[in-house]
Design an enzyme around this catalytic site. Structure first.
Site, PDB file in Angstrom:
ATOM      1  N   ASP A  21      42.739  42.185  36.699  1.00 27.47           N
ATOM      2  CA  ASP A  21      43.058  43.611  36.683  1.00 27.47           C
ATOM      3  C   ASP A  21      41.990  44.375  37.466  1.00 27.47           C
ATOM      4  OD1 ASP A  21      40.841  43.694  35.074  1.00 27.47           O
ATOM      5  OD2 ASP A  21      41.891  44.279  33.256  1.00 27.47           O
TER       6      ASP A  21
ATOM      7  N   LYS B  25      49.435  39.134  36.417  1.00 30.33           N
ATOM      8  CA  LYS B  25      48.450  39.747  35.525  1.00 30.33           C
ATOM      9  C   LYS B  25      48.965  39.733  34.082  1.00 30.33           C
ATOM     10  CE  LYS B  25      47.682  44.167  34.942  1.00 30.33           C
ATOM     11  NZ  LYS B  25      47.386  45.586  35.129  1.00 30.33           N
TER      12      LYS B  25
END
Ligand code: SF4
Length: 209
Positions: free
Chosen positions: A138, A120
């Site tokens: 996310d 991420k």
């Protein structure tokens, strides 16, 4: 409607409603990296308050690499998980100085070798610092993509792979930023505002499917 067509409509509608901006404040490459690390399970607003203090007290990679760890922990404490976050940031600063001449690397492979950096964070850096195609899977991205029928998975890696197939490379990073705005504004985690949503007509969840 085919998934790819729906994805294209979603991308265009989001462009009309939201900026492709990141809400984390950072002036230097490593500041964005560390701010992203601090943002795990913490709001961007709180991270911005903490990083203001962090990057003014230690205003270079060298200063962070050599900081007193207990002081560093104290400063990042409001972000939660502060021990591991402070250790990661310090080790990461040391690794950048030792292995990358003080620069944040621009490949997924090298980013993932840095302490505390997962996909991420790496994708956010690749997209925002280097303008590369990147899906930041996310919590907003996973939730919204699922509701809109772009993925059946809740696993971040699988969501990333599914969206990569559906969203044009040039739109990937910006769309993820817009998902964050949309997720705070309308498609909220609890009680999404479906009746006020500009994607209602093409949303399987909004249509009760
Ligand atoms: Fe989210 Fe509802 Fe809009 Fe679908 S219709 S994207 S579930 S707010």
């Amino acid at each position: 409607m085919r998934k790819k067509e729906r994805a294209a409509l979603i991308v265009e509608a989001l462009k009309e409603h939201y900026p492709a901006s990141c809400s984390l404040v950072a002036r230097k490459d490593y500041e964005l990296l560390f701010a992203t690390r601090l943002s795990a399970q913490c709001t961007d607003a709180r991270v911005n308050v903490v990083t203001k203090e962090l990057f003014s007290r230690w205003d270079s990679l060298e200063a962070i690499a050599g900081a007193d760890l207990s002081e560093l922990m104290e400063v990042v404490k409001p972000c939660g998980l502060y021990r591991v976050k402070a250790m990661d940031i310090q080790k990461c600063a040391q690794a950048l100085l030792e292995n990358h001449e003080g620069k944040v690397p621009d490949t997924m492979e090298e980013l993932l070798k840095l302490p505390g950096v997962g996909r991420k964070t790496a994708n956010l850096i690749l997209g925002d610092l280097f303008g590369k195609p990147a899906i930041v899977a996310d919590t907003h991205c996973i939730r919204i993509s699922g509701r809109l029928g772009l993925t059946k998975s809740k696993d971040p890696y699988q969501v990333e792979m599914d969206l990569k197939k559906l969203i044009a490379p040039a739109d990937q990073n910006d769309t993820c930023h817009r998902f964050v705005h949309f997720g705070r504004d309308i498609c909220t985690a609890r009680s999404p505002k479906c009746t006020a949503c500009f994607l209602l007509d093409i949303c399987p969840q909004g249509q009760g499917k």
